[in-house]
Scaffold this motif. Structure first.
Motif, PDB file in Angstrom:
ATOM      1  N   SER A 132     -43.517  41.042 -49.287  1.00  0.00           N
ATOM      2  CA  SER A 132     -43.803  39.990 -48.117  1.00  0.00           C
ATOM      3  C   SER A 132     -45.170  40.100 -47.712  1.00  0.00           C
ATOM      4  CB  SER A 132     -42.813  40.325 -46.931  1.00  0.00           C
ATOM      5  OG  SER A 132     -43.295  41.620 -46.367  1.00  0.00           O
ATOM      6  N   PHE A 189     -38.718  32.924 -54.240  1.00  0.00           N
ATOM      7  CA  PHE A 189     -39.602  33.139 -53.159  1.00  0.00           C
ATOM      8  C   PHE A 189     -39.149  32.035 -52.146  1.00  0.00           C
ATOM      9  CE2 PHE A 189     -41.352  30.109 -55.843  1.00  0.00           C
ATOM     10  CZ  PHE A 189     -41.885  29.102 -55.158  1.00  0.00           C
ATOM     11  N   ALA A 201     -46.610  30.352 -50.118  1.00  0.00           N
ATOM     12  CA  ALA A 201     -45.744  31.133 -50.748  1.00  0.00           C
ATOM     13  C   ALA A 201     -45.800  31.007 -52.077  1.00  0.00           C
ATOM     14  CB  ALA A 201     -44.211  30.677 -50.114  1.00  0.00           C
ATOM     15  N   ALA A 233     -40.319  31.059 -47.491  1.00  0.00           N
ATOM     16  CA  ALA A 233     -41.437  31.402 -46.501  1.00  0.00           C
ATOM     17  C   ALA A 233     -40.791  31.048 -45.201  1.00  0.00           C
ATOM     18  CB  ALA A 233     -42.643  30.721 -46.673  1.00  0.00           C
ATOM     19  N   GLU A 286     -45.308  26.665 -47.535  1.00  0.00           N
ATOM     20  CA  GLU A 286     -44.635  26.547 -48.730  1.00  0.00           C
ATOM     21  C   GLU A 286     -45.432  26.834 -49.783  1.00  0.00           C
ATOM     22  OE1 GLU A 286     -41.403  26.884 -49.291  1.00  0.00           O
ATOM     23  OE2 GLU A 286     -40.452  26.173 -47.481  1.00  0.00           O
ATOM     24  N   SER A 294     -44.348  34.941 -46.004  1.00  0.00           N
ATOM     25  CA  SER A 294     -43.947  34.755 -47.412  1.00  0.00           C
ATOM     26  C   SER A 294     -43.067  36.047 -48.152  1.00  0.00           C
ATOM     27  CB  SER A 294     -44.883  34.248 -48.253  1.00  0.00           C
ATOM     28  OG  SER A 294     -45.694  33.280 -48.042  1.00  0.00           O
TER      29      SER A 294
END
Length: 211
Positions: A144, A115, A160, A117, A157, A128
């Protein structure tokens, strides 16, 4: 030749009131053909640099700024510019080292979630993204999700990470592995100490959802 340049002859055709005289030689009509081929100043430059053709250099400075420049100065500029181009031709091109980033397969029945972002400062928003792959590298899920009202990258972050945890449980996976690039968020999640940073509510939600 396509009458794109603002020579005085072209400006007159566009109904502008200008004095249609070459400001370089003051001897003829200021047209493109005159500036490039027929102007006495241009001809002197051609003779001094040994080129078949050359644009009417410094014309705008002479016309609009009152800058006086002789043909000798212009030819010196042209020659020095050509020498500079020749020296640049011998400069080796910069080399770029491409970092070999490898994706490692999870083991057995584990599903690996990668993952990341992105953050847009002006709109205070982020997006994200997550992709899930099995031990053979096959994509089993991806999504997303937009976030609004985000104040900085640090929160982006953390959001995300929260999104990928929620996405994992919505899909029903139990043997999972997460991989992201936010070391600070990962350290906070692995720490037993209570977090007191701006992302503490998000860290708390992620830990509660992971129990």
């Amino acid at each position: 030749m396509h009458k794109f340049l603002p020579a005085f002859a072209n400006l007159q055709q566009r109904k502008l009131i200008v004095r249609n005289t070459c400001r370089l030689c003051e001897a003829s009509t200021d047209s493109i053909a005159h500036l490039v081929f027929l102007c006495l100043v241009t001809m002197c430059i051609l003779a001094s640099v040994g080129l078949p053709s050359v644009p009417a250099l410094q014309r705008n400075a002479i016309v609009h700024e009152g800058f006086a420049c002789s043909s000798a100065k212009v030819s010196t500029f042209v020659l020095s510019f050509l020498l500079e181009l020749e020296s640049l031709a011998n400069v080796p091109a910069p080399t770029m080292r491409v970092k070999d980033v490898k994706w490692f397969h999870p083991n057995g029945d584990v599903i690996k979630f990668n993952f990341d972002a992105s953050f847009h400062t002006d709109s205070k928003s982020s997006i994200s993204g997550v992709i899930a792959r099995d031990s053979q590298g096959l994509i089993v899920a991806a999504c997303s999700y937009p976030h609004l009202g985000v104040v900085d990258v640090f929160i982006t972050e953390a959001l995300a990470f929260k999104m990928v945890v929620s996405f994992t449980f919505d899909l029903g996976f139990r043997l999972v592995q997460f991989e992201g690039d936010s070391l600070s968020v990962i350290k906070k999640l692995n720490s037993a100490m209570p977090d007191k940073s701006i992302i503490s509510p998000i860290i708390r939600d992620i830990k509660e959802a992971s129990k």
